[in-house]
Motif scaffolding. Structure first.
Motif, PDB file in Angstrom:
ATOM      1  N   GLY A  23       0.812  -1.223   0.000  1.00 18.03           N
ATOM      2  CA  GLY A  23       0.000   0.000   0.000  1.00 18.03           C
ATOM      3  C   GLY A  23       0.834   1.257   0.000  1.00 18.03           C
ATOM      4  N   ALA A  24       1.989   1.211   0.675  1.00 19.79           N
ATOM      5  CA  ALA A  24       2.870   2.381   0.705  1.00 19.79           C
ATOM      6  C   ALA A  24       3.423   2.686  -0.683  1.00 19.79           C
ATOM      7  CB  ALA A  24       4.011   2.142   1.690  1.00 19.79           C
ATOM      8  N   VAL A  25       3.748   1.629  -1.430  1.00 16.76           N
ATOM      9  CA  VAL A  25       4.217   1.841  -2.804  1.00 16.76           C
ATOM     10  C   VAL A  25       3.104   2.442  -3.651  1.00 16.76           C
ATOM     11  CG1 VAL A  25       5.044   0.698  -4.892  1.00 16.76           C
ATOM     12  CG2 VAL A  25       5.946   0.011  -2.659  1.00 16.76           C
ATOM     13  N   ALA A  26       1.893   1.920  -3.500  1.00 21.52           N
ATOM     14  CA  ALA A  26       0.760   2.476  -4.248  1.00 21.52           C
ATOM     15  C   ALA A  26       0.516   3.931  -3.863  1.00 21.52           C
ATOM     16  CB  ALA A  26      -0.493   1.637  -3.997  1.00 21.52           C
ATOM     17  N   ALA A  27       0.654   4.236  -2.562  1.00 20.00           N
ATOM     18  CA  ALA A  27       0.405   5.603  -2.087  1.00 20.00           C
ATOM     19  C   ALA A  27       1.394   6.596  -2.665  1.00 20.00           C
ATOM     20  CB  ALA A  27       0.460   5.624  -0.560  1.00 20.00           C
ATOM     21  N   TYR A  28       2.600   6.150  -2.989  1.00 16.99           N
ATOM     22  CA  TYR A  28       3.599   7.025  -3.613  1.00 16.99           C
ATOM     23  C   TYR A  28       3.045   7.614  -4.907  1.00 16.99           C
ATOM     24  CZ  TYR A  28       7.935   8.379  -6.011  1.00 16.99           C
ATOM     25  OH  TYR A  28       8.909   9.081  -6.689  1.00 16.99           O
ATOM     26  N   PHE A  29       2.193   6.851  -5.579  1.00 17.72           N
ATOM     27  CA  PHE A  29       1.591   7.298  -6.843  1.00 17.72           C
ATOM     28  C   PHE A  29       0.186   7.861  -6.637  1.00 17.72           C
ATOM     29  CE2 PHE A  29       4.600   3.914  -7.764  1.00 17.72           C
ATOM     30  CZ  PHE A  29       5.380   4.472  -8.775  1.00 17.72           C
ATOM     31  N   GLY A  30      -0.204   8.046  -5.384  1.00 19.95           N
ATOM     32  CA  GLY A  30      -1.522   8.593  -5.097  1.00 19.95           C
ATOM     33  C   GLY A  30      -2.635   7.570  -5.241  1.00 19.95           C
ATOM     34  N   LYS A  31      -2.296   6.279  -5.155  1.00 15.67           N
ATOM     35  CA  LYS A  31      -3.289   5.218  -5.301  1.00 15.67           C
ATOM     36  C   LYS A  31      -3.365   4.398  -4.016  1.00 15.67           C
ATOM     37  CE  LYS A  31      -3.863   6.296  -9.659  1.00 15.67           C
ATOM     38  NZ  LYS A  31      -5.125   6.918 -10.146  1.00 15.67           N
ATOM     39  N   LYS A  32      -4.464   3.640  -3.884  1.00 17.40           N
ATOM     40  CA  LYS A  32      -4.635   2.810  -2.697  1.00 17.40           C
ATOM     41  C   LYS A  32      -4.103   1.396  -2.887  1.00 17.40           C
ATOM     42  CE  LYS A  32      -8.632   5.184  -0.688  1.00 17.40           C
ATOM     43  NZ  LYS A  32     -10.035   5.028  -0.205  1.00 17.40           N
ATOM     44  N   VAL A  33      -4.138   0.889  -4.111  1.00 15.78           N
ATOM     45  CA  VAL A  33      -3.689  -0.481  -4.375  1.00 15.78           C
ATOM     46  C   VAL A  33      -2.794  -0.492  -5.606  1.00 15.78           C
ATOM     47  CG1 VAL A  33      -5.686  -1.597  -3.301  1.00 15.78           C
ATOM     48  CG2 VAL A  33      -5.773  -0.978  -5.725  1.00 15.78           C
ATOM     49  N   LEU A  34      -1.940  -1.507  -5.683  1.00 19.95           N
ATOM     50  CA  LEU A  34      -0.972  -1.584  -6.773  1.00 19.95           C
ATOM     51  C   LEU A  34      -1.620  -1.824  -8.129  1.00 19.95           C
ATOM     52  CD1 LEU A  34       1.901  -3.606  -5.056  1.00 19.95           C
ATOM     53  CD2 LEU A  34       1.937  -1.198  -5.739  1.00 19.95           C
ATOM     54  N   ARG A  35      -2.791  -2.448  -8.140  1.00 17.22           N
ATOM     55  CA  ARG A  35      -3.453  -2.710  -9.423  1.00 17.22           C
ATOM     56  C   ARG A  35      -3.705  -1.416 -10.180  1.00 17.22           C
ATOM     57  NH1 ARG A  35      -6.727  -6.900 -11.533  1.00 17.22           N
ATOM     58  NH2 ARG A  35      -6.974  -6.443 -13.754  1.00 17.22           N
ATOM     59  N   ASP A  36      -3.830  -0.306  -9.454  1.00 21.79           N
ATOM     60  CA  ASP A  36      -4.121   0.981 -10.089  1.00 21.79           C
ATOM     61  C   ASP A  36      -2.864   1.730 -10.512  1.00 21.79           C
ATOM     62  OD1 ASP A  36      -6.833   0.566  -9.724  1.00 21.79           O
ATOM     63  OD2 ASP A  36      -6.896   1.627  -7.809  1.00 21.79           O
ATOM     64  N   VAL A  37      -1.708   1.128 -10.259  1.00 22.41           N
ATOM     65  CA  VAL A  37      -0.438   1.761 -10.643  1.00 22.41           C
ATOM     66  C   VAL A  37       0.143   1.002 -11.834  1.00 22.41           C
ATOM     67  CG1 VAL A  37       1.901   2.372  -9.913  1.00 22.41           C
ATOM     68  CG2 VAL A  37       0.009   2.437  -8.252  1.00 22.41           C
ATOM     69  N   PRO A  38       0.289   1.631 -13.008  1.00 27.08           N
ATOM     70  CA  PRO A  38       0.885   0.933 -14.155  1.00 27.08           C
ATOM     71  C   PRO A  38       2.287   0.425 -13.816  1.00 27.08           C
ATOM     72  CG  PRO A  38      -0.146   2.979 -14.853  1.00 27.08           C
ATOM     73  CD  PRO A  38      -0.134   3.006 -13.350  1.00 27.08           C
ATOM     74  N   GLN A  39       2.585  -0.784 -14.249  1.00 26.39           N
ATOM     75  CA  GLN A  39       3.868  -1.392 -13.896  1.00 26.39           C
ATOM     76  C   GLN A  39       5.049  -0.557 -14.389  1.00 26.39           C
ATOM     77  OE1 GLN A  39       4.393  -5.448 -15.149  1.00 26.39           O
ATOM     78  NE2 GLN A  39       6.343  -5.669 -14.143  1.00 26.39           N
ATOM     79  N   GLN A  40       4.907   0.059 -15.558  1.00 27.37           N
ATOM     80  CA  GLN A  40       6.030   0.846 -16.079  1.00 27.37           C
ATOM     81  C   GLN A  40       6.312   2.064 -15.188  1.00 27.37           C
ATOM     82  OE1 GLN A  40       3.164   0.268 -17.601  1.00 27.37           O
ATOM     83  NE2 GLN A  40       2.424   2.005 -18.853  1.00 27.37           N
ATOM     84  N   HIS A  41       5.264   2.616 -14.588  1.00 33.07           N
ATOM     85  CA  HIS A  41       5.462   3.743 -13.665  1.00 33.07           C
ATOM     86  C   HIS A  41       6.196   3.269 -12.414  1.00 33.07           C
ATOM     87  CE1 HIS A  41       1.811   6.087 -15.476  1.00 33.07           C
ATOM     88  NE2 HIS A  41       2.766   5.835 -16.362  1.00 33.07           N
ATOM     89  N   PHE A  42       5.794   2.096 -11.919  1.00 35.11           N
ATOM     90  CA  PHE A  42       6.454   1.536 -10.740  1.00 35.11           C
ATOM     91  C   PHE A  42       7.940   1.301 -11.018  1.00 35.11           C
ATOM     92  CE2 PHE A  42       7.980  -2.704  -9.333  1.00 35.11           C
ATOM     93  CZ  PHE A  42       8.274  -2.390  -8.010  1.00 35.11           C
ATOM     94  N   ARG A  43       8.257   0.654 -12.137  1.00 36.37           N
ATOM     95  CA  ARG A  43       9.649   0.326 -12.416  1.00 36.37           C
ATOM     96  C   ARG A  43      10.499   1.578 -12.607  1.00 36.37           C
ATOM     97  NH1 ARG A  43      11.156  -4.778 -13.194  1.00 36.37           N
ATOM     98  NH2 ARG A  43       9.554  -6.404 -13.267  1.00 36.37           N
ATOM     99  N   ALA A  44       9.932   2.588 -13.235  1.00 41.79           N
ATOM    100  CA  ALA A  44      10.687   3.836 -13.438  1.00 41.79           C
ATOM    101  C   ALA A  44      10.981   4.538 -12.123  1.00 41.79           C
ATOM    102  CB  ALA A  44       9.895   4.766 -14.367  1.00 41.79           C
ATOM    103  N   ALA A  45      10.143   4.303 -11.117  1.00 35.45           N
ATOM    104  CA  ALA A  45      10.279   5.007  -9.839  1.00 35.45           C
ATOM    105  C   ALA A  45      11.023   4.195  -8.784  1.00 35.45           C
ATOM    106  CB  ALA A  45       8.885   5.374  -9.313  1.00 35.45           C
ATOM    107  N   ILE A  46      11.568   3.025  -9.147  1.00 35.82           N
ATOM    108  CA  ILE A  46      12.197   2.169  -8.135  1.00 35.82           C
ATOM    109  C   ILE A  46      13.294   2.880  -7.336  1.00 35.82           C
ATOM    110  CG2 ILE A  46      13.727   0.163  -7.879  1.00 35.82           C
ATOM    111  CD1 ILE A  46      11.906  -1.375  -9.752  1.00 35.82           C
TER     112      ILE A  46
END
Length: 440
Positions: A272-295
């Motif tokens: 949830g903390a990772v999702a919150a970084y993108f302003g979301k509640k769950v990871l399903r709402d965060v595109p994987q490419q956005h997650f990988r770019a922000a690692i």
């Protein structure tokens, strides 16, 4: 309407054998059918002894355990899973009692009694069966159905602490009893699953996802997409595991789930903390490419373990879909490859095979290592369910089953390696009105 005497006659004369075979004798074993019939008879006899043989409307109900096949810790992030009901279940004989009270006697446990006149959550009932019954009843009443009381005697073959979800089996069992007696069977399996989750979240006090209840209630092997948890997409995956040349084993590692609440909560919190970084509640709402770019930034803000756990989510969410497709294609070899990859990801990325609170206890990693040695490059093995303790799951080639079972039980003790089957039905009425129904 049948009474217990009529129900017993139907069981003893074989009228219910087709229903019992479909649930418990999936390998065609006459011995297993005999055992299922004897258990059903014993259940009805227990009801007769406690509540009377003349109770009208007596029926037999089943709520199965479930096994998670794909998608480890993906459901609470609105991801995708693959799961199935198994041939271990909670079985109950029940009949209306004409009262505003539910009375259930579960074998080996104190009797419980719930008044239908007071369905508000009770603080003192949290983490008890009474909370689950009250919660299921409350949700069905909220849906507009007029409730009436029933009596029941129940027993269970769902292994305690096995990751087969005895709580979901119980919720499914109670939901089906209410559905039969109070709702004219109008509640479908998905609705009963949601009712069970509500009872567990609000009344029992466990913030679980919906996978356990769906696997138990819907039955068979099902692929579930929780992108919209209020309306999950459920697809039955028709695959005959009995013809795969492999046997499903659940191995009890003799480790306890006690005091692991913080470990489970940390997984949800960190994802949830990772999702919150993108302003979301769950990871399903965060595109994987956005997650990988922000690692790089996520490592600093959330920590490396949170990043690894998010990485597991994306990979295992995708794998659950690929596993279902492999089964649809009849490619069991590919399915096993994906299952092994899921197990490796759970160990290395999700990190739910042992608890940092007690590093001396690493029963699951040890059992996984021994299982891989026994499989010797064949089959597949992974952590089963929530993890940190409990059980592992293996698909074992039939010609290696005796070796695998004896090897695991040499390590853990007799009776710790359980051979299971994916049963074709979830929660159901097994027998009623002197006929075999087995209708979900």
């Amino acid at each position: 309407m049948s009474n217990c005497t009529q129900l017993l006659a139907a069981l003893r004369n074989g009228a219910c054998d087709p229903a019992l075979s479909a649930l418990y004798a999936l390998d065609g074993s006459a011995r297993r059918l005999d055992e299922a019939r004897e258990r059903a008879v014993r259940t009805v006899e227990a009801f007769s002894a406690r509540y009377g043989a003349d109770a009208q409307g007596a029926a037999l109900f089943s709520g199965p355990g479930r096994t998670e096949i794909g998608g480890n810790h993906t459901d609470h992030q609105h991801g995708r899973v693959l799961c199935g009901s198994v041939d271990l279940d909670m079985l109950a004989c029940a009949a209306p009692n004409g009262l505003d009270v539910v009375r259930i006697q579960s074998e080996g446990y104190p009797a419980l009694e719930i008044s239908l006149k007071d369905l508000s959550p009770k603080k003192g009932e949290e983490n008890t069966s009474a909370a689950l019954v009250r919660g299921v009843a409350a949700k069905i009443a909220e849906m507009g159905y007029a409730l009436s009381g029933f009596d029941a005697c129940a027993n269970s073959t769902v292994l305690s602490g096995s990751g087969l979800s005895s709580s979901a089996a119980y919720e499914t069992l109670v939901g089906n009893i209410f559905n039969h007696f109070c709702c004219d069977g109008r509640l479908d399996a998905v609705t009963i699953a949601k009712i069970g989750q509500y009872a567990e979240n609000v009344y029992f006090g466990k913030p679980c996802g919906l996978m356990d209840q769906m696997g138990s209630s819907v039955g068979a092997c099902v692929a579930i997409d929780f992108n919209d948890p209020a309306s999950p997409v459920v697809e039955r995956v028709d695959f005959d595991f009995s013809k795969s040349g492999h046997v499903l084993c659940i191995v009890d590692t003799c480790s306890s789930h006690g005091d692991l609440t913080d470990d489970y909560a940390d997984i949800t919190r960190e994802m949830g903390a990772v999702a919150a970084y993108f302003g979301k509640k769950v990871l399903r709402d965060v595109p994987q490419q956005h997650f990988r770019a922000a690692i790089p930034a996520l490592r600093k803000q959330c920590g490396d373990r949170a990043v690894l756990r998010a990485l597991h989510f994306y990979d295992d969410d995708r794998r659950a879909v690929q596993e279902a497709q492999a089964l649809k294609d009849g490619d069991f070899g590919r399915f096993l490859e994906l299952l092994n990859a899921s197990g490796l990801s759970s160990a290395l990325h999700l990190q739910n095979t042992w608890s940092t609170a007690d590093p001396r206890q690493q029963a699951i990693p040890l059992c996984l290592a021994m299982a891989r040695e026994l499989l010797d490059g064949t089959g597949a093995v992974r952590v089963h369910g929530g993890g940190f303790a409990g059980t592992i799951q293996a698909f074992v080639p039939e010609d290696r089953l005796a070796l695998f079972k004896s090897g695991m039980e040499a390590l853990l003790g007799q009776g710790k390696c359980h051979v299971l089957h994916i049963r074709p039905q979830g929660g159901c009425v097994v027998a009623a009105s002197s006929t075999s129904l087995a209708s979900g």
